[in-house]
Design a protein around this motif. Sequence first.
Motif, mmCIF file in Angstrom:
data_model
loop_
_atom_site.group_PDB
_atom_site.id
_atom_site.type_symbol
_atom_site.label_atom_id
_atom_site.label_comp_id
_atom_site.label_asym_id
_atom_site.label_seq_id
_atom_site.Cartn_x
_atom_site.Cartn_y
_atom_site.Cartn_z
ATOM 1 N N ARG A 162 0.826 -1.206 0.000
ATOM 2 C CA ARG A 162 0.000 0.000 0.000
ATOM 3 C C ARG A 162 0.862 1.258 0.000
ATOM 4 O O ARG A 162 0.495 2.269 -0.616
ATOM 5 C CB ARG A 162 -0.946 -0.017 1.202
ATOM 6 N N THR A 163 1.991 1.200 0.687
ATOM 7 C CA THR A 163 2.910 2.341 0.702
ATOM 8 C C THR A 163 3.411 2.643 -0.702
ATOM 9 O O THR A 163 3.403 3.799 -1.159
ATOM 10 C CB THR A 163 4.100 2.052 1.641
ATOM 11 N N LEU A 199 1.322 9.963 -5.355
ATOM 12 C CA LEU A 199 2.011 11.177 -4.927
ATOM 13 C C LEU A 199 3.070 11.603 -5.943
ATOM 14 O O LEU A 199 3.231 12.795 -6.229
ATOM 15 C CB LEU A 199 2.656 10.949 -3.556
ATOM 16 N N HIS A 200 3.770 10.633 -6.494
ATOM 17 C CA HIS A 200 4.796 10.949 -7.498
ATOM 18 C C HIS A 200 4.145 11.567 -8.732
ATOM 19 O O HIS A 200 4.657 12.542 -9.306
ATOM 20 C CB HIS A 200 5.562 9.676 -7.868
ATOM 21 N N ALA A 201 2.989 11.032 -9.141
ATOM 22 C CA ALA A 201 2.272 11.583 -10.290
ATOM 23 C C ALA A 201 1.760 12.997 -10.007
ATOM 24 O O ALA A 201 1.594 13.806 -10.927
ATOM 25 C CB ALA A 201 1.110 10.669 -10.665
ATOM 26 N N ALA A 202 1.534 13.296 -8.724
ATOM 27 C CA ALA A 202 1.074 14.629 -8.334
ATOM 28 C C ALA A 202 2.225 15.628 -8.214
ATOM 29 O O ALA A 202 1.997 16.794 -7.882
ATOM 30 C CB ALA A 202 0.318 14.551 -7.016
ATOM 31 N N GLY A 203 3.449 15.152 -8.467
ATOM 32 C CA GLY A 203 4.598 16.050 -8.460
ATOM 33 C C GLY A 203 5.457 16.024 -7.220
ATOM 34 O O GLY A 203 6.392 16.807 -7.098
ATOM 35 N N VAL A 204 5.167 15.109 -6.283
ATOM 36 C CA VAL A 204 5.949 15.049 -5.047
ATOM 37 C C VAL A 204 7.332 14.478 -5.337
ATOM 38 O O VAL A 204 7.469 13.424 -5.962
ATOM 39 C CB VAL A 204 5.231 14.194 -3.985
ATOM 40 N N ARG A 205 8.351 15.175 -4.868
ATOM 41 C CA ARG A 205 9.734 14.748 -5.046
ATOM 42 C C ARG A 205 10.495 14.886 -3.728
ATOM 43 O O ARG A 205 9.993 15.462 -2.766
ATOM 44 C CB ARG A 205 10.422 15.592 -6.128
ATOM 45 N N ALA A 211 -0.199 7.008 4.076
ATOM 46 C CA ALA A 211 0.200 8.262 3.428
ATOM 47 C C ALA A 211 1.549 8.741 3.944
ATOM 48 O O ALA A 211 2.404 9.185 3.173
ATOM 49 C CB ALA A 211 -0.873 9.329 3.661
ATOM 50 N N TYR A 212 1.746 8.640 5.238
ATOM 51 C CA TYR A 212 3.008 9.040 5.872
ATOM 52 C C TYR A 212 4.175 8.215 5.328
ATOM 53 O O TYR A 212 5.229 8.761 4.970
ATOM 54 C CB TYR A 212 2.848 8.853 7.381
ATOM 55 N N CYS A 213 3.989 6.908 5.248
ATOM 56 C CA CYS A 213 5.052 6.041 4.725
ATOM 57 C C CYS A 213 5.315 6.325 3.248
ATOM 58 O O CYS A 213 6.471 6.282 2.796
ATOM 59 C CB CYS A 213 4.675 4.569 4.920
ATOM 60 N N ALA A 214 4.250 6.617 2.487
ATOM 61 C CA ALA A 214 4.410 6.885 1.058
ATOM 62 C C ALA A 214 5.165 8.186 0.812
ATOM 63 O O ALA A 214 6.015 8.273 -0.085
ATOM 64 C CB ALA A 214 3.044 6.933 0.384
ATOM 65 N N VAL A 215 4.855 9.220 1.597
ATOM 66 C CA VAL A 215 5.593 10.485 1.485
ATOM 67 C C VAL A 215 7.076 10.243 1.767
ATOM 68 O O VAL A 215 7.960 10.712 1.041
ATOM 69 C CB VAL A 215 5.008 11.528 2.459
ATOM 70 N N SER A 216 7.353 9.480 2.789
ATOM 71 C CA SER A 216 8.734 9.192 3.159
ATOM 72 C C SER A 216 9.447 8.378 2.076
ATOM 73 O O SER A 216 10.640 8.579 1.826
ATOM 74 C CB SER A 216 8.765 8.430 4.489
#
Length: 480
Positions: free
Chosen positions: A44-45, A52-58, A78-83
């Motif tokens: 899930r992470t 998030l990557h598709a939304a531009g998060v780097r 969400a926290y793990c995915a951002v990390s």
Amino acid sequence: MDDGVPGWRTLPELVLAAAELRPDVPLLAQAGGQTCTGAELADRTRRAATVLHAAGVRAGHRVGIDARLATWSEVAVAYCAVSWLGAVAVLISSAETRETARAEVGVSLIVGDVPTFPDLRAASVPVRTPPVPGPDDPLDVVFTSGTTGKPKAVVSQHSHWVGASRPEMLASRGRRVVGHTGVPIAVSGGLHGVFLNHLARGVTSVWAPSPAALPEACDGWEVRELHLTPHAAGSVAALPLPGWANGVRVLRLVGAPLPDAVRQRLVAAFPRARIVSIYALTEGGAASFVNLRDPGAASIGRPVDGTEARVVDHLGREVPDGQTGEIAVRSRTSSLNYLTDAALNEEWFVDGWTRTGDIGQRQPDGTIRLIGRAREQIIIGGGRLSPETVEAILARKLPPKTEFVVAGVQAPGRSDAIAVFLVGAEDSADTMAVQRTLLAMRGPFAPQHVIVVDAIPRTALGKPIRRELLALLPAAGFTT
């Protein structure tokens, strides 16, 4: 501890380790039978990271997570995915912290707006990029409770929390179920003290959104431990608890001093459990104290391994045992920082030590006696007492379960005026009887003001926000 078990240095490494060592074990659970195993958490992470990557998060971006809009496990993913992407998660728990996150922390994207939490679950393809953060990179930003002022943004590195975990616990074959409520995931006590701690231990972490929901959430699990705030614990102890309560062996209380009345109710509700009171603060990193012997007393106990503590005067000089001063702590990890205020960093983080803003005394046996928040002390007869101490004194004269909060009001002379904020209804006979009792009291602890309120404003951890209550006095015809 050198036991041959490699340590985890970053959150993605910990998530991957949990997938390897606990692939089929439910690590996250909640009412309704919803669970997430170690393997599912990693999957899930990575899928959420795709969105998030598709939304531009780097890497290096600051990404808000509005925890008010989701369940515990949704925020955790969400926290793990951002990390995973090397970005910095900024946890939002209120309208005030949301505004600060945008205006001062530099957050432009907030999970809960776009993308939504359902959007994170909808991704069908795991992210292709490997995890990128290093142990010295920023991990997250959480806000202080705001008990005595505006919440402040505190930034942590991966090494502060993940590097301080005990990898042998996750690598062991031991299984444990821990129920928890009252400690929100958007504050350090929930994010670091519960989620990361439980993940590193490899336990089944059963979340309930409220104390009333805890019995149902834990139904069907062999719960051996509960993780609660004192405010939530008082509510839980008043519930008719099911059979699983008899199996509870440990009660961990965090976030505030434990009132003696609550301790007595917990002992009656969980007769086979040991009560452990934990003291920590957002700015202190992994530094904390544990009180095992007398959790109902003012002592916060001894520093845990890796934590140093001292009591200092206004110049930062250590005072002798038994003398009153401010508690300062230092952990084995590097000091944390306020993100947006360099002047505060210079004031509160000095030579690796963190000021707590709490007043206390070091005892000859090495324990620390907590007196209270420096900004909330009540001057009585030239001395200083915490509001909690005055509350305990007044509670002896009031019916059990009376809900009220005490605050000091600056007044001419040697003593502050004592204001009592009483939860009730103005036209209730019970409320009026308590009012009469309070106003009839005599002596140094007699209240000068008794204000009836619908509810006590509280922080996410259940601490009363006395500054908001004091703001009610002029409207009630009193001056501050």
